[in-house]
Design an enzyme around this catalytic site. Structure first.
Site, PDB file in Angstrom:
ATOM      1  N   ALA A  12     -34.721   7.420 -36.526  1.00 16.65           N
ATOM      2  CA  ALA A  12     -34.431   7.702 -37.889  1.00 16.65           C
ATOM      3  C   ALA A  12     -34.695   8.759 -38.503  1.00 16.65           C
ATOM      4  O   ALA A  12     -34.436   9.108 -39.663  1.00 16.65           O
ATOM      5  CB  ALA A  12     -35.250   6.266 -38.751  1.00 16.65           C
ATOM      6  N   ARG A 100     -30.852  15.537 -14.374  1.00 17.65           N
ATOM      7  CA  ARG A 100     -30.296  14.432 -14.869  1.00 17.65           C
ATOM      8  C   ARG A 100     -30.716  13.108 -14.522  1.00 17.65           C
ATOM      9  O   ARG A 100     -30.921  12.269 -15.392  1.00 17.65           O
ATOM     10  CB  ARG A 100     -28.672  14.537 -14.258  1.00 17.65           C
ATOM     11  CG  ARG A 100     -27.825  13.494 -14.859  1.00 17.65           C
ATOM     12  CD  ARG A 100     -26.436  13.621 -14.000  1.00 17.65           C
ATOM     13  NE  ARG A 100     -25.780  12.489 -14.500  1.00 17.65           N
ATOM     14  CZ  ARG A 100     -25.011  12.389 -15.612  1.00 17.65           C
ATOM     15  NH1 ARG A 100     -25.004  13.540 -16.603  1.00 17.65           N
ATOM     16  NH2 ARG A 100     -24.076  11.394 -16.008  1.00 17.65           N
ATOM     17  N   ASP A 161     -15.414  10.231 -30.287  1.00 15.52           N
ATOM     18  CA  ASP A 161     -14.221  10.757 -29.492  1.00 15.52           C
ATOM     19  C   ASP A 161     -13.110  10.513 -29.899  1.00 15.52           C
ATOM     20  O   ASP A 161     -12.209  11.151 -29.987  1.00 15.52           O
ATOM     21  CB  ASP A 161     -14.494  10.258 -28.086  1.00 15.52           C
ATOM     22  CG  ASP A 161     -15.959  10.513 -27.456  1.00 15.52           C
ATOM     23  OD1 ASP A 161     -16.089  11.686 -26.901  1.00 15.52           O
ATOM     24  OD2 ASP A 161     -16.712   9.612 -27.547  1.00 15.52           O
ATOM     25  N   HIS A 189     -18.752   7.906 -22.625  1.00 16.80           N
ATOM     26  CA  HIS A 189     -18.982   8.785 -23.961  1.00 16.80           C
ATOM     27  C   HIS A 189     -19.365  10.198 -23.265  1.00 16.80           C
ATOM     28  O   HIS A 189     -20.644  10.506 -23.023  1.00 16.80           O
ATOM     29  CB  HIS A 189     -19.717   8.457 -24.972  1.00 16.80           C
ATOM     30  CG  HIS A 189     -20.112   9.684 -26.057  1.00 16.80           C
ATOM     31  ND1 HIS A 189     -19.380  10.364 -26.503  1.00 16.80           N
ATOM     32  CD2 HIS A 189     -21.319  10.265 -25.972  1.00 16.80           C
ATOM     33  CE1 HIS A 189     -19.975  11.276 -27.163  1.00 16.80           C
ATOM     34  NE2 HIS A 189     -21.071  11.331 -26.717  1.00 16.80           N
TER      35      HIS A 189
HETATM   36  P1  NAX Z   1     -32.700  14.227 -32.846  1.00 20.06           P
HETATM   37  O1  NAX Z   1     -33.442  14.637 -31.696  1.00 20.06           O
HETATM   38  O2  NAX Z   1     -32.580  15.109 -34.082  1.00 20.06           O
HETATM   39  O3  NAX Z   1     -33.257  12.841 -33.182  1.00 20.06           O
HETATM   40  C1  NAX Z   1     -33.439  11.853 -32.372  1.00 20.06           C
HETATM   41  C2  NAX Z   1     -34.791  11.056 -33.055  1.00 20.06           C
HETATM   42  O4  NAX Z   1     -35.029   9.954 -31.947  1.00 20.06           O
HETATM   43  C3  NAX Z   1     -36.151  11.952 -32.969  1.00 20.06           C
HETATM   44  O5  NAX Z   1     -36.760  11.929 -34.289  1.00 20.06           O
HETATM   45  C4  NAX Z   1     -36.929  11.344 -31.948  1.00 20.06           C
HETATM   46  O6  NAX Z   1     -38.318  11.323 -32.447  1.00 20.06           O
HETATM   47  C5  NAX Z   1     -36.281   9.850 -32.150  1.00 20.06           C
HETATM   48  N1  NAX Z   1     -36.786   8.993 -30.610  1.00 20.06           N
HETATM   49  C6  NAX Z   1     -36.820   9.485 -29.426  1.00 20.06           C
HETATM   50  N2  NAX Z   1     -37.288   8.339 -28.896  1.00 20.06           N
HETATM   51  C7  NAX Z   1     -37.325   7.184 -29.452  1.00 20.06           C
HETATM   52  C8  NAX Z   1     -37.523   6.112 -29.239  1.00 20.06           C
HETATM   53  N3  NAX Z   1     -37.793   5.538 -27.914  1.00 20.06           N
HETATM   54  N4  NAX Z   1     -37.559   5.137 -30.349  1.00 20.06           N
HETATM   55  C9  NAX Z   1     -37.216   5.533 -31.549  1.00 20.06           C
HETATM   56  N5  NAX Z   1     -36.947   6.928 -31.784  1.00 20.06           N
HETATM   57  C10 NAX Z   1     -37.072   7.854 -30.969  1.00 20.06           C
HETATM   58  O7  NAX Z   1     -31.272  13.793 -32.301  1.00 20.06           O
HETATM   59  P2  NAX Z   1     -29.908  13.531 -32.818  1.00 20.06           P
HETATM   60  O8  NAX Z   1     -29.319  14.851 -33.077  1.00 20.06           O
HETATM   61  O9  NAX Z   1     -30.254  12.576 -34.069  1.00 20.06           O
HETATM   62  O10 NAX Z   1     -28.971  12.802 -31.691  1.00 20.06           O
HETATM   63  C11 NAX Z   1     -29.504  11.402 -31.231  1.00 20.06           C
HETATM   64  C12 NAX Z   1     -28.992  11.109 -30.074  1.00 20.06           C
HETATM   65  O11 NAX Z   1     -27.449  10.936 -30.258  1.00 20.06           O
HETATM   66  C13 NAX Z   1     -28.789  11.959 -28.721  1.00 20.06           C
HETATM   67  O12 NAX Z   1     -29.349  11.230 -27.629  1.00 20.06           O
HETATM   68  C14 NAX Z   1     -27.856  12.437 -28.746  1.00 20.06           C
HETATM   69  O13 NAX Z   1     -27.414  12.848 -27.384  1.00 20.06           O
HETATM   70  C15 NAX Z   1     -26.851  11.212 -29.210  1.00 20.06           C
HETATM   71  N6  NAX Z   1     -25.342  11.429 -29.647  1.00 20.06           N
HETATM   72  C16 NAX Z   1     -24.404  10.513 -29.273  1.00 20.06           C
HETATM   73  C17 NAX Z   1     -23.255  10.784 -29.654  1.00 20.06           C
HETATM   74  C18 NAX Z   1     -22.118   9.709 -29.328  1.00 20.06           C
HETATM   75  O14 NAX Z   1     -21.026  10.117 -29.693  1.00 20.06           O
HETATM   76  N7  NAX Z   1     -22.567   8.631 -28.668  1.00 20.06           N
HETATM   77  C19 NAX Z   1     -22.798  12.208 -30.382  1.00 20.06           C
HETATM   78  C20 NAX Z   1     -23.810  12.646 -31.214  1.00 20.06           C
HETATM   79  C21 NAX Z   1     -25.071  13.028 -30.550  1.00 20.06           C
HETATM   80  O15 NAX Z   1     -25.146  14.196 -29.461  1.00 20.06           O
END
Ligand code: NAX
Length: 327
Positions: A12, A100, A161, A189
């Site tokens: 969040a 990976r 997508d 994805h």
């Molecule tokens: P950010 O790194 O800005 O934010 C992620 C947040 O999640 C951080 O604040 C972190 O502390 C928190 N977090 C990590 N592990 C956690 C856990 N176990 N429990 C609760 N919180 C946790 O990343 P953001 O740009 O917001 O992207 C989030 C995710 O979306 C990434 O994995 C990214 O690869 C994925 N995406 C997926 C997309 C899709 O179409 N399915 C597109 C956009 C995005 O790239």
């Protein structure tokens, strides 16, 4: 007026979270008449919790009439208590030098724990959307870790997508994006996803006939949609956030409130249709009504499409094999 529903967002305090929470609280996800209680999950780390506190201060300062309550959590067992809608955005990003395999296992741990927590404490009708990458495999892990919840409650986000494909098709045909129907995205994805406009129409006219250029499909359209995430990182220095949050809003909105017969793309557990092994979380065309999604069945699959579907499926099967020993 309606009773509030509980919405959990993980990650969040991240960048997608920041583009997502305000839209959920303003009613754009579940409707302008639906109050929400936000249960916000972040890692227990002091810095992350402090940042989350800041986001919550801003949410307060919006004075959203629909925001009926909000709480911060560092533990999925409290964050998912009685939740109706779970948006699993937080995930472990790939760090420098990380293989990976390491990424898959770090995320397997997160989504095993969150699946178990959902299994234990969520509302039995919880609608779960996994955004955090690798989204399809993370959704599979969460689903497998929640055996007491219906498998159909677990979905992965292919909508970004799907929306990227729509906007490319609108630009190519010169038509308004909202007029294009029956586009779908198959598979994982990832850049292997297969965005398919063979069935697409604009005002009853076939998009494929309008474009009439198979080379454009193969050499321009599919690579552009597949590599769009990388292009945004290259341009912005940060990964897609507002468009990802928008896609998450669209996905949950349509699942909860319906699509009026329109096709959208969702990553859902396969029932074996189209030769996709059962339970594989795969992008498919669906319609939504009455709070349920329905697979669009019996579409013809030509040789080119079959080849693309096989490729994205092979990637997913490989991801699945890489985490199987952890489940
Ligand atoms: P950010 O790194 O800005 O934010 C992620 C947040 O999640 C951080 O604040 C972190 O502390 C928190 N977090 C990590 N592990 C956690 C856990 N176990 N429990 C609760 N919180 C946790 O990343 P953001 O740009 O917001 O992207 C989030 C995710 O979306 C990434 O994995 C990214 O690869 C994925 N995406 C997926 C997309 C899709 O179409 N399915 C597109 C956009 C995005 O790239």
């Amino acid at each position: 007026s309606k009773a509030p529903v509980r919405v959990t967002v993980s990650g969040a305090a991240g960048q997608i979270g920041y583009a997502l929470l305000f839209r959920i609280a303003s009613g754009q996800m579940l409707g302008a008449d639906q109050p929400v209680i936000l249960q916000l999950l972040e890692i227990p780390d002091e810095k992350a919790q402090k940042a989350l506190g800041g986001v919550m201060m801003e949410l307060e300062d919006c004075a959203f009439p629909l925001l009926a309550g909000m709480s911060a959590h560092g533990d999925p067992m409290t964050a998912f208590k009685d939740v109706d809608y779970a948006l699993l955005v937080g995930a472990r990003p790939r760090g420098p030098g990380m293989e990976r395999r390491d990424l898959l296992s770090a995320n397997a741990q997160i989504f095993t724990a969150q699946g178990k927590a959902l299994n234990a404490v969520a509302n039995r009708t919880v609608k779960t959307l996994v955004v955090g990458n690798p989204a399809n495999t993370n959704a599979y892990i969460a689903m497998k870790s929640a055996p007491d919840l219906p498998a159909k409650n677990f979905t992965a986000m292919l909508r970004l997508d799907h929306n990227r494909a729509l906007s490319q098709l609108a630009a190519k045909t010169g038509k308004a994006v909202g007029e294009i129907e029956k586009v779908c995205v198959w598979g994982n994805h990832s850049p292997t996803m297969y965005a398919d406009y063979r069935f697409a129409t604009v005002g009853g006219q076939s998009v494929k006939d309008m474009i009439h250029d198979d080379a454009w499909n193969r050499d321009v359209f599919l690579p552009t949609v597949g590599k769009r995430g990388a292009a945004i990182i290259e341009a912005r220095g940060l990964s897609s956030a507002a468009s990802a949050a928008n896609a998450a809003i669209d996905h949950m909105h349509d699942w909860a409130l319906g699509t009026n017969g329109k096709w959208v793309s969702m990553g859902i557990p396969s029932d074996g249709s189209y030769g996709i092994p059962e339970q594989t979380i795969f992008g498919f065309p669906v319609t939504c009504a009455g709070g349920e999604y329905q697979l669009v069945r019996d579409l013809p699959i030509d040789a080119f499409s079959q080849e693309r579907i096989n490729k994205t499926l092979a990637e997913l099967e490989e991801e699945k094999a890489g985490v199987q020993h952890l489940l």
